[in-house]
Design a protein around this motif. Structure first.
Motif, PDB file in Angstrom:
ATOM      1  N   PHE A 194      45.414  54.649  36.616  1.00  0.00           N
ATOM      2  CA  PHE A 194      45.537  56.079  36.403  1.00  0.00           C
ATOM      3  C   PHE A 194      44.354  56.745  37.109  1.00  0.00           C
ATOM      4  CE2 PHE A 194      43.862  59.521  33.569  1.00  0.00           C
ATOM      5  CZ  PHE A 194      44.839  60.466  33.856  1.00  0.00           C
ATOM      6  N   THR A 195      44.611  57.784  37.901  1.00  0.00           N
ATOM      7  CA  THR A 195      43.513  58.482  38.570  1.00  0.00           C
ATOM      8  C   THR A 195      43.408  59.903  38.040  1.00  0.00           C
ATOM      9  OG1 THR A 195      43.925  57.188  40.550  1.00  0.00           O
ATOM     10  CG2 THR A 195      42.523  59.104  40.819  1.00  0.00           C
ATOM     11  N   PRO A 196      42.380  60.182  37.233  1.00  0.00           N
ATOM     12  CA  PRO A 196      42.233  61.550  36.725  1.00  0.00           C
ATOM     13  C   PRO A 196      41.938  62.538  37.855  1.00  0.00           C
ATOM     14  CG  PRO A 196      40.689  60.009  35.659  1.00  0.00           C
ATOM     15  CD  PRO A 196      41.312  59.289  36.803  1.00  0.00           C
ATOM     16  N   LYS A 197      42.232  63.823  37.599  1.00  0.00           N
ATOM     17  CA  LYS A 197      42.045  64.885  38.602  1.00  0.00           C
ATOM     18  C   LYS A 197      40.623  64.931  39.155  1.00  0.00           C
ATOM     19  CE  LYS A 197      41.903  69.993  38.470  1.00  0.00           C
ATOM     20  NZ  LYS A 197      42.527  70.437  39.714  1.00  0.00           N
ATOM     21  N   PHE A 198      39.625  64.608  38.295  1.00  0.00           N
ATOM     22  CA  PHE A 198      38.231  64.773  38.729  1.00  0.00           C
ATOM     23  C   PHE A 198      37.726  63.618  39.593  1.00  0.00           C
ATOM     24  CE2 PHE A 198      36.632  61.621  35.842  1.00  0.00           C
ATOM     25  CZ  PHE A 198      37.426  61.714  34.703  1.00  0.00           C
ATOM     26  N   VAL A 199      38.548  62.582  39.752  1.00  0.00           N
ATOM     27  CA  VAL A 199      38.107  61.410  40.523  1.00  0.00           C
ATOM     28  C   VAL A 199      38.416  61.590  42.005  1.00  0.00           C
ATOM     29  CG1 VAL A 199      38.655  58.984  41.004  1.00  0.00           C
ATOM     30  CG2 VAL A 199      38.279  59.733  38.651  1.00  0.00           C
ATOM     31  N   LYS A 200      37.440  61.266  42.846  1.00  0.00           N
ATOM     32  CA  LYS A 200      37.723  61.162  44.282  1.00  0.00           C
ATOM     33  C   LYS A 200      37.607  59.694  44.660  1.00  0.00           C
ATOM     34  CE  LYS A 200      36.382  62.778  48.830  1.00  0.00           C
ATOM     35  NZ  LYS A 200      35.538  63.671  49.635  1.00  0.00           N
ATOM     36  N   ARG A 201      38.695  59.166  45.260  1.00  0.00           N
ATOM     37  CA  ARG A 201      38.669  57.760  45.682  1.00  0.00           C
ATOM     38  C   ARG A 201      38.163  57.734  47.116  1.00  0.00           C
ATOM     39  NH1 ARG A 201      42.870  55.351  42.032  1.00  0.00           N
ATOM     40  NH2 ARG A 201      43.162  53.622  43.442  1.00  0.00           N
ATOM     41  N   TYR A 202      36.967  57.178  47.293  1.00  0.00           N
ATOM     42  CA  TYR A 202      36.338  57.186  48.615  1.00  0.00           C
ATOM     43  C   TYR A 202      36.848  56.048  49.501  1.00  0.00           C
ATOM     44  CZ  TYR A 202      33.231  60.937  47.265  1.00  0.00           C
ATOM     45  OH  TYR A 202      32.743  62.164  46.891  1.00  0.00           O
ATOM     46  N   VAL A 203      37.462  55.057  48.898  1.00  0.00           N
ATOM     47  CA  VAL A 203      38.042  53.952  49.665  1.00  0.00           C
ATOM     48  C   VAL A 203      39.142  53.350  48.783  1.00  0.00           C
ATOM     49  CG1 VAL A 203      36.313  52.289  48.810  1.00  0.00           C
ATOM     50  CG2 VAL A 203      37.462  51.803  50.938  1.00  0.00           C
ATOM     51  N   GLU A 204      40.135  52.718  49.432  1.00  0.00           N
ATOM     52  CA  GLU A 204      41.230  52.086  48.672  1.00  0.00           C
ATOM     53  C   GLU A 204      41.083  50.570  48.779  1.00  0.00           C
ATOM     54  OE1 GLU A 204      43.353  53.498  46.711  1.00  0.00           O
ATOM     55  OE2 GLU A 204      43.018  55.587  47.259  1.00  0.00           O
ATOM     56  N   LEU A 205      40.239  49.992  47.938  1.00  0.00           N
ATOM     57  CA  LEU A 205      40.039  48.539  48.008  1.00  0.00           C
ATOM     58  C   LEU A 205      41.203  47.775  47.383  1.00  0.00           C
ATOM     59  CD1 LEU A 205      36.260  47.903  47.213  1.00  0.00           C
ATOM     60  CD2 LEU A 205      37.409  48.068  49.421  1.00  0.00           C
ATOM     61  N   GLY A 206      41.932  48.397  46.496  1.00  0.00           N
ATOM     62  CA  GLY A 206      43.036  47.720  45.807  1.00  0.00           C
ATOM     63  C   GLY A 206      44.005  47.081  46.789  1.00  0.00           C
ATOM     64  N   PRO A 207      44.588  47.867  47.721  1.00  0.00           N
ATOM     65  CA  PRO A 207      45.533  47.290  48.687  1.00  0.00           C
ATOM     66  C   PRO A 207      44.874  46.236  49.582  1.00  0.00           C
ATOM     67  CG  PRO A 207      45.688  49.695  48.659  1.00  0.00           C
ATOM     68  CD  PRO A 207      44.522  49.324  47.786  1.00  0.00           C
ATOM     69  N   LEU A 208      43.572  46.411  49.903  1.00  0.00           N
ATOM     70  CA  LEU A 208      42.886  45.417  50.754  1.00  0.00           C
ATOM     71  C   LEU A 208      42.763  44.084  50.023  1.00  0.00           C
ATOM     72  CD1 LEU A 208      39.968  47.482  52.382  1.00  0.00           C
ATOM     73  CD2 LEU A 208      42.125  46.748  53.409  1.00  0.00           C
ATOM     74  N   ILE A 209      42.455  44.150  48.729  1.00  0.00           N
ATOM     75  CA  ILE A 209      42.327  42.918  47.928  1.00  0.00           C
ATOM     76  C   ILE A 209      43.679  42.221  47.835  1.00  0.00           C
ATOM     77  CG2 ILE A 209      41.874  42.046  45.583  1.00  0.00           C
ATOM     78  CD1 ILE A 209      39.724  44.303  45.362  1.00  0.00           C
ATOM     79  N   SER A 210      44.701  43.018  47.613  1.00  0.00           N
ATOM     80  CA  SER A 210      46.042  42.469  47.486  1.00  0.00           C
ATOM     81  C   SER A 210      46.476  41.796  48.808  1.00  0.00           C
ATOM     82  CB  SER A 210      46.961  43.640  47.126  1.00  0.00           C
ATOM     83  OG  SER A 210      48.233  43.206  46.942  1.00  0.00           O
ATOM     84  N   GLU A 211      46.169  42.470  49.920  1.00  0.00           N
ATOM     85  CA  GLU A 211      46.518  41.931  51.246  1.00  0.00           C
ATOM     86  C   GLU A 211      45.776  40.608  51.509  1.00  0.00           C
ATOM     87  OE1 GLU A 211      46.384  45.224  54.124  1.00  0.00           O
ATOM     88  OE2 GLU A 211      45.766  43.663  55.570  1.00  0.00           O
ATOM     89  N   ALA A 212      44.489  40.578  51.150  1.00  0.00           N
ATOM     90  CA  ALA A 212      43.693  39.355  51.362  1.00  0.00           C
ATOM     91  C   ALA A 212      44.269  38.211  50.528  1.00  0.00           C
ATOM     92  CB  ALA A 212      42.236  39.617  50.976  1.00  0.00           C
ATOM     93  N   ALA A 213      44.643  38.497  49.284  1.00  0.00           N
ATOM     94  CA  ALA A 213      45.205  37.447  48.409  1.00  0.00           C
ATOM     95  C   ALA A 213      46.531  36.946  48.966  1.00  0.00           C
ATOM     96  CB  ALA A 213      45.383  37.991  46.998  1.00  0.00           C
ATOM     97  N   ALA A 214      47.339  37.859  49.537  1.00  0.00           N
ATOM     98  CA  ALA A 214      48.636  37.463  50.092  1.00  0.00           C
ATOM     99  C   ALA A 214      48.442  36.580  51.323  1.00  0.00           C
ATOM    100  CB  ALA A 214      49.444  38.713  50.450  1.00  0.00           C
ATOM    101  N   THR A 215      47.464  36.930  52.183  1.00  0.00           N
ATOM    102  CA  THR A 215      47.215  36.127  53.392  1.00  0.00           C
ATOM    103  C   THR A 215      46.699  34.741  53.010  1.00  0.00           C
ATOM    104  OG1 THR A 215      46.655  38.163  54.536  1.00  0.00           O
ATOM    105  CG2 THR A 215      46.017  36.137  55.641  1.00  0.00           C
ATOM    106  N   TYR A 216      45.779  34.686  52.062  1.00  0.00           N
ATOM    107  CA  TYR A 216      45.245  33.406  51.574  1.00  0.00           C
ATOM    108  C   TYR A 216      46.382  32.538  51.042  1.00  0.00           C
ATOM    109  CZ  TYR A 216      43.028  30.273  48.178  1.00  0.00           C
ATOM    110  OH  TYR A 216      42.648  29.181  47.452  1.00  0.00           O
ATOM    111  N   SER A 217      47.219  33.152  50.237  1.00  0.00           N
ATOM    112  CA  SER A 217      48.330  32.437  49.629  1.00  0.00           C
ATOM    113  C   SER A 217      49.253  31.845  50.703  1.00  0.00           C
ATOM    114  CB  SER A 217      49.072  33.434  48.730  1.00  0.00           C
ATOM    115  OG  SER A 217      50.329  32.965  48.407  1.00  0.00           O
ATOM    116  N   ALA A 218      49.572  32.650  51.722  1.00  0.00           N
ATOM    117  CA  ALA A 218      50.452  32.177  52.801  1.00  0.00           C
ATOM    118  C   ALA A 218      49.793  31.022  53.550  1.00  0.00           C
ATOM    119  CB  ALA A 218      50.761  33.330  53.748  1.00  0.00           C
ATOM    120  N   GLU A 219      48.486  31.129  53.810  1.00  0.00           N
ATOM    121  CA  GLU A 219      47.795  30.083  54.586  1.00  0.00           C
ATOM    122  C   GLU A 219      47.691  28.770  53.797  1.00  0.00           C
ATOM    123  OE1 GLU A 219      44.097  31.398  56.291  1.00  0.00           O
ATOM    124  OE2 GLU A 219      45.087  32.979  57.451  1.00  0.00           O
TER     125      GLU A 219
END
Ligand code: KIV
Length: 278
Positions: free
Chosen positions: A231-256
């Motif tokens: 959940f992202t409240p109105k007052f939060v500014k997300r300066y970077v989206e690490l969530g998708p990067l972590i997910s992508e890294a886990a998927a690549t590791y899993s495939a390898e």
């Protein structure tokens, strides 16, 4: 000279003296590696009881224990050398009496090496704040939306939309400052109220969902880094989206791993040359 004496950390009096000056920068931290990364950039590392939701997946901060706060406080102190470290007193560890609060705060400071504790509440906590500060425990207050009172507030609601609530929060901030707190978090208030509080009290206000006119700002680091995406409240500014990067890294590791391309030769150890004894 002990390591404590030569510490280069920002001190409580230095922080207190920043009222009306260069804005104070704060982020939450709960672990050593994140504290290490944030420490050069912030003035205060807050070990918030938000860790109950962010780290432990709890639905609120009410289930957080003193042991959790001490363990994570130790990790953050170990990972930092410059920022002032402030640790939340969790729900149930300080509301009962000033004496109970002192014992909890003393454990936190003695067992973690942090510089200060934070506790939620306004006028009703003034006697406790005075008791602690007169006995060597620096206290940061927390007024406005106080998540430990979610059940009495009826949810995470912005405070100060009506006159009566605004007057109460203003009085709370004044009471916390008069009781000896060195700074106060102002959370989830209408902007004009946070501006008025900042103008009316002598200690720095640290805003979260409050106003750019506060003396400083704090955000939950997992929100800022895009890791906590529930959940992202109105007052939060997300300066970077690490969530998708972590997910992508886990998927690549899993495939390898499944394709046996990881580990590669560069990740494997050879045998050392054996000397032949005849
Ligand atoms: O629990 C917490 O993380 C906090 C800060 C965000 C102010 O109280």
């Amino acid at each position: 000279m002990s390591a404590q004496t030569v510490s280069k950390r920002i001190t409580v009096p230095q922080l207190r003296a920043r009222k009306g000056g260069v804005p104070i920068v704060s982020l939450t931290a709960y672990t050593t590696p994140i504290a290490r990364l944030l420490d050069p950039h912030v003035d205060i590392l807050m070990v918030g009881d938000s860790l109950g939701m962010v780290v432990y997946g709890l639905g609120s901060t009410l289930g957080v224990t003193l042991e959790m706060m001490i363990n994570h406080g130790q990790a953050v102190v170990r990972g930092s050398q410059r920022a002032l470290v402030v640790i939340d007193l969790p729900f149930g560890s300080y509301q009962e009496s000033p004496e109970v609060a002192f014992r909890a705060a003393a454990r936190v400071l003695a067992e973690t090496g942090a510089q200060a504790v934070k506790l939620e509440g306004g006028a009703e906590m003034a006697a406790t704040i005075a008791f602690l500060t007169q006995r060597g425990v620096p206290v940061m207050g927390h007024v406005g939306l106080t998540p430990q009172s979610i059940n009495t507030l009826g949810g995470f609601r912005t405070q100060g939309r009506d006159d009566a609530t605004a007057r109460r929060v203003l009085a709370d901030a004044g009471a916390v400052a008069d009781a000896g707190a060195f700074s106060v978090v102002v959370e989830g208030t209408v902007e004009a109220l946070a501006t008025e509080i900042t103008a009316s009290i002598a200690i720095p206000t640290i805003g979260i969902g409050a106003s750019p006119n506060c003396d400083g700002q704090v955000l939950v680091s997992d929100d800022v880094l895009g890791v906590f995406a529930d959940f992202t409240p109105k007052f939060v500014k997300r300066y970077v989206e690490l969530g998708p990067l972590i997910s992508e890294a886990a998927a690549t590791y899993s495939a390898e791993v499944r394709a046996r391309t990881f580990p590669g030769p560069e990740h494997c150890f050879g045998m050392s040359q054996r000397s032949v004894v005849s």
